[in-house]
Design a protein around this motif. Structure first.
Motif, short mmCIF file in Angstrom:
data_model
loop_
_atom_site.label_atom_id
_atom_site.label_comp_id
_atom_site.label_asym_id
_atom_site.label_seq_id
_atom_site.Cartn_x
_atom_site.Cartn_y
_atom_site.Cartn_z
N TYR A 1 35.12 28.28 -26.00
CA TYR A 1 35.85 27.31 -25.18
C TYR A 1 37.32 27.74 -25.06
N HIS A 2 37.95 27.38 -23.96
CA HIS A 2 39.37 27.63 -23.79
C HIS A 2 40.16 26.69 -24.71
N GLU A 3 41.25 27.19 -25.23
CA GLU A 3 42.15 26.35 -26.02
C GLU A 3 43.04 25.55 -25.08
N GLY A 4 43.19 24.26 -25.35
CA GLY A 4 44.03 23.42 -24.52
C GLY A 4 43.39 23.12 -23.17
N MET A 5 44.12 22.39 -22.36
CA MET A 5 43.64 21.99 -21.05
C MET A 5 44.36 22.78 -19.96
N PRO A 6 43.67 23.11 -18.86
CA PRO A 6 44.33 23.87 -17.78
C PRO A 6 45.44 23.05 -17.11
N ALA A 7 46.50 23.72 -16.75
CA ALA A 7 47.60 23.05 -16.04
C ALA A 7 47.23 22.92 -14.57
N LEU A 8 47.36 21.72 -14.03
CA LEU A 8 47.03 21.48 -12.64
C LEU A 8 48.25 21.71 -11.75
N ASP A 9 47.99 22.08 -10.50
CA ASP A 9 49.05 22.46 -9.56
C ASP A 9 49.70 21.22 -8.95
N CYS A 10 50.98 21.03 -9.22
CA CYS A 10 51.74 19.92 -8.64
C CYS A 10 52.65 20.37 -7.50
N THR A 11 52.68 21.67 -7.22
CA THR A 11 53.67 22.20 -6.29
C THR A 11 53.35 21.91 -4.83
N ARG A 12 52.10 21.58 -4.52
CA ARG A 12 51.71 21.38 -3.12
C ARG A 12 51.86 19.93 -2.67
N ARG B 1 28.50 23.68 -23.69
CA ARG B 1 28.96 25.03 -23.32
C ARG B 1 27.90 25.75 -22.51
N GLU B 2 26.65 25.62 -22.90
CA GLU B 2 25.55 26.25 -22.16
C GLU B 2 25.43 25.66 -20.76
N ALA B 3 25.83 24.38 -20.61
CA ALA B 3 25.77 23.73 -19.30
C ALA B 3 26.95 24.11 -18.41
N GLY B 4 28.00 24.68 -19.00
CA GLY B 4 29.12 25.14 -18.19
C GLY B 4 30.48 24.54 -18.50
N ALA B 5 30.57 23.68 -19.52
CA ALA B 5 31.88 23.12 -19.88
C ALA B 5 32.81 24.23 -20.34
N SER B 6 34.07 24.15 -19.95
CA SER B 6 35.01 25.22 -20.28
C SER B 6 36.03 24.81 -21.33
N THR B 7 36.28 23.52 -21.49
CA THR B 7 37.19 23.03 -22.53
C THR B 7 36.51 21.88 -23.26
N ALA B 8 37.07 21.51 -24.42
CA ALA B 8 36.43 20.47 -25.23
C ALA B 8 37.48 19.69 -26.01
N SER B 9 37.17 18.44 -26.28
CA SER B 9 38.03 17.60 -27.11
C SER B 9 37.17 16.67 -27.94
N MET B 10 37.78 16.06 -28.95
CA MET B 10 37.05 15.18 -29.86
C MET B 10 37.92 13.99 -30.21
N ILE B 11 37.34 12.80 -30.26
CA ILE B 11 38.05 11.58 -30.64
C ILE B 11 37.21 10.83 -31.66
N ALA B 12 37.85 10.40 -32.75
CA ALA B 12 37.16 9.62 -33.77
C ALA B 12 36.94 8.19 -33.29
N LEU B 13 35.94 7.53 -33.83
CA LEU B 13 35.63 6.15 -33.48
C LEU B 13 36.83 5.25 -33.72
N ARG B 14 37.13 4.40 -32.72
CA ARG B 14 38.20 3.42 -32.84
C ARG B 14 37.59 2.02 -32.71
N LEU B 15 38.04 1.09 -33.55
CA LEU B 15 37.50 -0.27 -33.53
C LEU B 15 38.63 -1.30 -33.45
N PRO B 16 39.39 -1.31 -32.35
CA PRO B 16 40.52 -2.24 -32.26
C PRO B 16 40.08 -3.67 -32.01
N HIS B 17 40.80 -4.62 -32.57
CA HIS B 17 40.65 -6.05 -32.31
C HIS B 17 39.18 -6.49 -32.37
N GLU B 18 38.67 -7.03 -31.25
CA GLU B 18 37.31 -7.59 -31.25
C GLU B 18 36.21 -6.54 -31.32
#
Length: 359
Positions: free
Chosen positions: A334-345, A253-270
């Motif tokens: 931090y902002h809640e959720g992710m910003p919607a990107l413009d698809c109209t152009r 946040r101090e570096a300038g990030a505006s949104t955030a997410s978190m994912i737990a460790l996944r250990l699929p297959h190998e």
């Protein structure tokens, strides 16, 4: 237990220590000492890059766990060598090992931009954000030499196509002007993943990825250029990196990030046996504790691949980690959720001789 590595190979900054066979292989090869005390010549294990020329470049998915339905991966395999990488099992489809082969035998798609241009031009194409780096990092070290990404970004810019990125590669700053141009149209979002702020731990977990300090600098420079940045606290590894949730969010946040997410460790297959082997080599005194906590979040197993559970985990400890993350995110602004990107152009780029629009 994994087979021992090749004693004739010298590994420098590699995550895995061996080449366990993929899950589709019928044969397993192991190195055994023949009892002769002969000194064999060793060679430094280097990265090999081969090219692939696919017929299409956009991959579609219908997973309920992710927010996008299409992605582009310019590379198979990743030289960063992150030991926990959930993409390692994909190398088994190529008849290669998810261990050292995943880190050292990279497949590049140099025609990616040309294929993308062709697919966007199809009359049936319907615009929606394209995700880059969903399997392996498009800004891994080899990208500094091959430069596939700038051509992809130019095509997306010319077509006014929204794009998202997940990376930890510093080469993203080479393309800062392109990302800034897309962001100025509200058509770009970059996610920078930070696993830990401990440089020594990061080097062991992610041997050829940039240091945490460099990743924070990436966030800072991208943000200053007007590119919205999401910090991804991922993966959260119980005992090892889970205590850093709040400190990572604070630094980003101090570096300038505006949104955030978190994912737990996944250990699929190998990935599970590779990660267990890494723990025994680097953190033997903590190995049992880490895996006990992992299994507590995965219903008593090393991994849970069910939709709705694989990214979050379950149980009291997983819930507490998510609650800590949400409280810190809110406290830090931090902002809640992710910003919607413009698809109209979205539309084809103008060509020489085209009639100018009146509006």
């Amino acid at each position: 237990m994994l087979p021992p590595g090749d004693p004739t190979e010298r590994r420098r900054a590699r995550g895995s220590a061996s080449r366990p066979a993929g899950r589709f292989e019928n044969l397993v090869r192991e190195h055994e000492s023949d009892g002769w005390d002969l000194v064999e010549e060793t060679q430094l294990l280097r990265t090999e890059v081969v090219t692939e020329r696919p017929r299409s470049i956009i991959t579609r998915n219908s997973s309920p766990d992710i927010s996008f339905d299409r992605s582009i991966n310019p590379y198979r395999g990743c030289e960063h060598g992150c030991i926990y990488c959930y993409a390692r099992p994909s190398h088994a489809y190529l008849g290669l090992s998810p261990g050292l082969d995943f880190e050292t035998r990279i497949t590049a798609k140099p025609d990616a931009a040309e294929l993308l241009q062709r697919e966007l031009a199809r009359p049936s194409y319907k615009v929606a954000p394209i995700a880059l780096g969903t399997n392996t990092d498009p800004y891994q070290p080899v990208e500094a030499r091959l430069a596939i990404m700038p051509d992809i970004l130019r095509v997306l810019r010319d077509w006014n196509h929204p794009v998202t990125l997940v990376t930890r590669g510093r080469t993203v700053l080479r393309d800062l002007d392109l990302w800034a141009e897309l962001a100025a149209r509200n058509q770009a979002l970059i996610g920078i993943s930070i696993t830990t702020l401990d440089a020594a731990l990061a080097r062991a977990l992610e041997p050829r990825a940039p240091t945490p300090e460099v990743r924070l600098r990436m966030i800072r420079e991208l943000s200053r250029a007007g590119v919205p940045v999401r910090v991804m606290v991922a993966p959260v590894i119980p005992v090892l990196t889970e205590p850093e949730i709040e400190s990572i969010l604070t630094a980003a946040r101090e570096a300038g990030a505006s949104t955030a997410s978190m994912i737990a460790l996944r250990l699929p297959h190998e990935v599970a046996p590779l990660f267990r082997d890494w723990l025994q080599r680097h953190k033997p005194d903590m190995a049992a504790h880490v895996m006990n906590r992992v299994q507590a979040m995965r219903g008593g197993r090393d991994n849970d691949s069910r939709f709705g559970h694989r990214f979050k985990g379950e149980g009291t400890e997983a819930q507490l980690a998510r609650q800590r993350f949400r409280l810190a995110r809110r406290r830090l602004g931090y902002h809640e959720g992710m910003p919607a990107l413009d698809c109209t152009r979205f539309g084809p780029p103008p060509r020489t001789g085209d009639q100018l629009s009146l509006f």
